[in-house]
Design a protein around this motif. Structure first.
Motif, PDB file in Angstrom:
ATOM      1  N   LEU A  13     -79.130  53.002 -46.639  1.00  0.00           N
ATOM      2  CA  LEU A  13     -79.867  54.161 -46.129  1.00  0.00           C
ATOM      3  C   LEU A  13     -80.425  53.880 -44.739  1.00  0.00           C
ATOM      4  O   LEU A  13     -80.308  54.705 -43.824  1.00  0.00           O
ATOM      5  CB  LEU A  13     -81.004  54.517 -47.092  1.00  0.00           C
ATOM      6  CG  LEU A  13     -81.829  55.753 -46.718  1.00  0.00           C
ATOM      7  CD1 LEU A  13     -81.044  57.029 -47.026  1.00  0.00           C
ATOM      8  CD2 LEU A  13     -83.160  55.774 -47.469  1.00  0.00           C
ATOM      9  N   LYS A  14     -81.018  52.705 -44.568  1.00  0.00           N
ATOM     10  CA  LYS A  14     -81.601  52.341 -43.269  1.00  0.00           C
ATOM     11  C   LYS A  14     -80.518  52.170 -42.203  1.00  0.00           C
ATOM     12  O   LYS A  14     -80.673  52.626 -41.069  1.00  0.00           O
ATOM     13  CB  LYS A  14     -82.403  51.039 -43.399  1.00  0.00           C
ATOM     14  CG  LYS A  14     -83.677  51.168 -44.223  1.00  0.00           C
ATOM     15  CD  LYS A  14     -84.358  49.802 -44.375  1.00  0.00           C
ATOM     16  CE  LYS A  14     -85.614  49.896 -45.221  1.00  0.00           C
ATOM     17  NZ  LYS A  14     -86.243  48.555 -45.429  1.00  0.00           N
ATOM     18  N   TRP A  73     -78.410  55.920 -41.997  1.00  0.00           N
ATOM     19  CA  TRP A  73     -79.198  57.151 -41.807  1.00  0.00           C
ATOM     20  C   TRP A  73     -80.493  56.915 -41.032  1.00  0.00           C
ATOM     21  O   TRP A  73     -81.093  57.869 -40.555  1.00  0.00           O
ATOM     22  CB  TRP A  73     -79.506  57.792 -43.172  1.00  0.00           C
ATOM     23  CG  TRP A  73     -78.343  58.577 -43.718  1.00  0.00           C
ATOM     24  CD1 TRP A  73     -78.091  59.904 -43.530  1.00  0.00           C
ATOM     25  CD2 TRP A  73     -77.275  58.074 -44.529  1.00  0.00           C
ATOM     26  NE1 TRP A  73     -76.930  60.266 -44.174  1.00  0.00           N
ATOM     27  CE2 TRP A  73     -76.396  59.161 -44.789  1.00  0.00           C
ATOM     28  CE3 TRP A  73     -76.955  56.834 -45.045  1.00  0.00           C
ATOM     29  CZ2 TRP A  73     -75.246  59.017 -45.555  1.00  0.00           C
ATOM     30  CZ3 TRP A  73     -75.806  56.699 -45.809  1.00  0.00           C
ATOM     31  CH2 TRP A  73     -74.960  57.776 -46.056  1.00  0.00           C
ATOM     32  N   TYR A 117     -83.352  56.022 -42.253  1.00  0.00           N
ATOM     33  CA  TYR A 117     -84.555  56.341 -43.026  1.00  0.00           C
ATOM     34  C   TYR A 117     -85.117  55.068 -43.653  1.00  0.00           C
ATOM     35  O   TYR A 117     -84.369  54.168 -44.056  1.00  0.00           O
ATOM     36  CB  TYR A 117     -84.250  57.344 -44.143  1.00  0.00           C
ATOM     37  CG  TYR A 117     -83.706  58.670 -43.661  1.00  0.00           C
ATOM     38  CD1 TYR A 117     -84.150  59.255 -42.480  1.00  0.00           C
ATOM     39  CD2 TYR A 117     -82.737  59.357 -44.403  1.00  0.00           C
ATOM     40  CE1 TYR A 117     -83.654  60.469 -42.047  1.00  0.00           C
ATOM     41  CE2 TYR A 117     -82.240  60.577 -43.978  1.00  0.00           C
ATOM     42  CZ  TYR A 117     -82.696  61.133 -42.798  1.00  0.00           C
ATOM     43  OH  TYR A 117     -82.199  62.333 -42.375  1.00  0.00           O
ATOM     44  N   PHE A 139     -86.331  56.496 -49.642  1.00  0.00           N
ATOM     45  CA  PHE A 139     -85.674  57.640 -50.268  1.00  0.00           C
ATOM     46  C   PHE A 139     -86.690  58.743 -50.564  1.00  0.00           C
ATOM     47  O   PHE A 139     -87.888  58.473 -50.719  1.00  0.00           O
ATOM     48  CB  PHE A 139     -84.995  57.227 -51.573  1.00  0.00           C
ATOM     49  CG  PHE A 139     -83.773  56.378 -51.386  1.00  0.00           C
ATOM     50  CD1 PHE A 139     -82.586  56.942 -50.944  1.00  0.00           C
ATOM     51  CD2 PHE A 139     -83.808  55.018 -51.649  1.00  0.00           C
ATOM     52  CE1 PHE A 139     -81.450  56.158 -50.764  1.00  0.00           C
ATOM     53  CE2 PHE A 139     -82.685  54.223 -51.476  1.00  0.00           C
ATOM     54  CZ  PHE A 139     -81.499  54.806 -51.026  1.00  0.00           C
ATOM     55  N   GLN A 154     -84.261  60.546 -55.433  1.00  0.00           N
ATOM     56  CA  GLN A 154     -82.998  60.054 -54.882  1.00  0.00           C
ATOM     57  C   GLN A 154     -82.679  58.642 -55.370  1.00  0.00           C
ATOM     58  O   GLN A 154     -81.546  58.372 -55.792  1.00  0.00           O
ATOM     59  CB  GLN A 154     -83.037  60.076 -53.354  1.00  0.00           C
ATOM     60  CG  GLN A 154     -82.856  61.448 -52.738  1.00  0.00           C
ATOM     61  CD  GLN A 154     -82.854  61.399 -51.216  1.00  0.00           C
ATOM     62  OE1 GLN A 154     -83.470  60.535 -50.609  1.00  0.00           O
ATOM     63  NE2 GLN A 154     -82.163  62.347 -50.601  1.00  0.00           N
ATOM     64  N   ILE A 185     -77.071  62.584 -49.998  1.00  0.00           N
ATOM     65  CA  ILE A 185     -77.460  61.161 -50.017  1.00  0.00           C
ATOM     66  C   ILE A 185     -77.218  60.562 -51.401  1.00  0.00           C
ATOM     67  O   ILE A 185     -76.868  59.382 -51.536  1.00  0.00           O
ATOM     68  CB  ILE A 185     -78.952  61.014 -49.642  1.00  0.00           C
ATOM     69  CG1 ILE A 185     -79.179  61.359 -48.165  1.00  0.00           C
ATOM     70  CG2 ILE A 185     -79.483  59.620 -49.969  1.00  0.00           C
ATOM     71  CD1 ILE A 185     -78.752  60.298 -47.198  1.00  0.00           C
ATOM     72  N   VAL A 230     -74.674  57.413 -50.638  1.00  0.00           N
ATOM     73  CA  VAL A 230     -75.203  56.040 -50.635  1.00  0.00           C
ATOM     74  C   VAL A 230     -74.575  55.192 -51.742  1.00  0.00           C
ATOM     75  O   VAL A 230     -74.085  54.083 -51.467  1.00  0.00           O
ATOM     76  CB  VAL A 230     -76.743  56.050 -50.722  1.00  0.00           C
ATOM     77  CG1 VAL A 230     -77.272  54.640 -51.031  1.00  0.00           C
ATOM     78  CG2 VAL A 230     -77.345  56.553 -49.415  1.00  0.00           C
TER      79      VAL A 230
END
Length: 630
Positions: free
Chosen positions: A8-9, A12, A14, A17, A21, A46, A50
């Motif tokens: 995710l990092k 995206w 972010y 979550f 999620q 996502i 992911v």
């Protein structure tokens, strides 16, 4: 890298979550069949993207909308994640190359329509892929109780079983109890993990106004609430008219509908996303797949056909979790129009057969014949050719699509693209033998490198013409010549909708359509329209209406919708305002002055307060004014 948060990092950017999620992703990675119900803007993509990146292999994503597929593929590619989509309008060669790249080219996501999963070519190639996850987006389409039933979705379970796909996740924003049960049943989910985020949106205030002058109220709402807005209307003409009205009143606005060419739609959408246009007046062709978090108002000037559709469209407001407003403006005639519109969309078997026969004749399809490509489709030209009523024919085409017999894509802007059909050595020999075309071929290779030998690449004829200093039309002619010589496969840009026959052409008199299901769908459409009418006329908490409709038990009223605020106001007005009157009478005031300041209270309650305060000698009346005794 196989830690979900790291992925995710990395891709995206972010740090964490959103609610649910992480739990959904863990369920998928644990190998559980998973159903995720997340409202619009809840971050559904996502939840399968992911976990797919945590595993080896490719994720096949089933999606019903080309625009949504194209948008998600573009977003993934921008993040350097290889993704492809296969949809109607692509040539057989283009599909062939895309599937080969999914087998050998390191593609991580393949988006396809449910109709595509049924084709022999797709199934044969899919067997050669290492499919780690099957994701079904807009999963409500599998249910006959859903508002957008798509029979080809019923084939997904067979596809999953035939290819022994180990993991499956189904996702949707809206599903009633019956729809949820249908999804689990039709996808043959085994001991599924079900995740459902509340349909309550703490930051979204719902309001309905019953009035005649909708345009005046529209202006008032937009003037009171600053920020970006979407205004939904039913027709293309109305979109143009309302946008013009707003512009004349000093509000930056544009209009958007399916009749605009793709270039214009893309430019307007980009301008709105960049806040160069404040208000987009649009038909429901606008908004799907658009991730703009700071929309402050979504206003409906016409009623949608179902609460599911309204909840999704209204939910495009306030995705940044800041205060936002979803507003419906209607007058009494709108209720009649909605009922009539839904009834007109319910066509008879005779109309379906007539329309199907006309389509087959229009495209010269013999009984039993098949087509591997889409046909350019213009509704107006088609209906004129066979003297068919436009509205009824449009409804019939929608039903034939629902039945999985045909597919019609909205016109979308497909940029020009090409791929080299010869090997590098063959292209070099061709350049040596055809010096006039050498400059163009070199320019294409300079812009795209070796990618153009393995994948279709987008080409901008204008940019090529500037590079080789030739006219754009001359460049296009040369590209067509290279196509004719089978040096490249060149596909010029297009905005024309495509119609595809999904099954061999049938005898219209023996058309395989479930008449009983057709009748069920007719009754369901009428019931859904009545739910919209009940919503706009109700005095209940509007968030609670959605929660109950989607089988969620409310845990209290939202407190911010129009009905809840009105009840607060009425509740306050039932109490005699002693303290407020005493406070105001620190300075002498007449009865009219008091009732004006205390406008939220009925005049009778203000007079009752004065009478009792006089009896208790807490105030006196002097010269027509009341004064507090100190």
């Amino acid at each position: 890298m196989n830690d979900p948060l790291d992925i995710l990092k990395h891709y995206w950017g972010y740090e964490a979550f959103r609610p649910l999620q992480a739990d959904i992703i863990r369920s998928v990675l644990d190998g559980k069949d998973t159903l995720a119900l997340l409202p619009t803007g809840g971050g559904k993509s996502i939840c399968f993207q992911v976990p797919a990146l945590c595993m080896e292999g490719i994720c096949v994503v089933v999606s019903p909308l080309i625009a949504l597929m194209k948008d998600q593929v573009a977003q993934l590619n921008r993040r350097n994640i290889k993704a492809l989509a296969i949809f109607s309008g692509m040539s057989k060669r283009e599909i062939d190359i895309a599937l080969d790249n999914c087998i050998y080219g390191g593609v991580r996501f393949l988006y396809a329509s449910p109709e595509r999963l049924k084709t022999d070519l797709f199934i044969e190639r899919a067997r050669q892929m290492n499919i780690s996850l099957l994701a079904i987006d807009e999963a409500h389409c599998i249910s006959q109780w859903g508002y957008d039933f798509r029979p080809p979705y019923l084939e997904i379970a067979r596809f999953k079983e035939a290819l022994a796909i180990p993991k499956i996740i189904a996702l949707t924003a809206t599903a009633t109890k019956e729809v949820k049960e249908d999804i689990l049943d039709k996808l043959e989910m085994s001991e599924p993990a079900i995740f459902q985020k509340s349909f309550a949106r703490a930051n979204l205030s719902y309001s309905v106004f019953h009035l005649e002058g909708k345009e005046k109220k529209l202006l008032e709402v937009l003037q009171k609430v600053p920020g970006t807005s979407i205004v939904y209307v039913r027709s293309r003409k109305r979109a143009v008219d309302v946008a013009g009205f707003l512009q004349r009143n000093g509000i930056s606005s544009g209009y958007y509908h399916g009749g605009l060419n793709g270039q214009v739609r893309s430019e307007r959408q980009d301008a709105w996303l960049a806040n160069q246009i404040r208000v987009m007046v649009a038909t429901n062709a606008f908004g799907m797949g658009i991730d703009k978090p700071d929309v402050r108002t979504v206003i409906h000037l016409d009623l949608p056909d179902s609460l599911e559709a309204y909840y999704q469209e209204a939910g495009r407001a306030g995705r940044d979790e800041q205060k936002a407003y979803a507003v419906v403006l209607y007058h009494t005639q709108d209720l009649t129009d909605l009922r009539e519109r839904v009834l007109q969309a319910q066509v008879t078997m005779d109309v379906l057969k007539t329309t199907y026969r006309a389509l087959a004749n229009y495209y010269k399809m013999a009984i039993g014949s098949t087509s591997t490509h889409g046909f350019d489709f213009h509704l107006e030209a088609f209906t004129k050719t066979y003297q068919l009523p436009t509205r009824e024919t449009f409804a019939a085409i929608k039903k034939l699509t629902d039945e999985g017999l045909i597919q019609v894509t909205d016109g979308f802007h497909q940029k020009s693209k090409l791929i080299f059909l010869l090997e590098r050595s063959g292209v070099y020999k061709y350049q040596v033998a055809n010096q006039k075309l050498d400059a163009l071929i070199k320019a294409v290779l300079r812009l795209n490198g070796g990618e153009a030998f393995s994948n279709y690449v987008q080409v901008d004829e204008g940019e090529l013409s500037r590079m080789i200093k030739r006219g754009k039309q001359e460049v296009m002619n040369e590209l067509r010549y290279l196509h004719h010589q089978e040096v490249v496969d060149y596909q010029p840009s297009t905005d024309i909708p495509q119609l595809t026959f999904l099954t061999p052409r049938q005898n219209p008199d023996r058309l395989v359509i479930d008449a009983e299901l057709l009748e069920k769908r007719r009754k369901l459409a009428i019931a859904k329209a009545e739910s919209v009418i009940d919503y706009v006329q109700s005095d209940a908490c509007r968030t609670n209406i959605f929660q109950t409709y989607f089988d969620e038990v409310p845990d209290g009223v939202c407190g911010i919708c129009d009905n809840d605020l009105n009840k607060k106001k009425q509740s306050a007005s039932l109490e005699i305002p002693f303290e407020k009157v005493l406070q105001l009478l620190k300075e002498p005031k007449s009865l009219s002055e008091l009732t004006s300041v205390l406008a939220d209270y009925p005049d009778k309650l203000v007079m009752d307060a004065l009478r009792l305060l006089l009896d208790e000698e807490k105030i006196v009346e002097e010269g027509g004014k009341f004064r507090r005794l100190r």
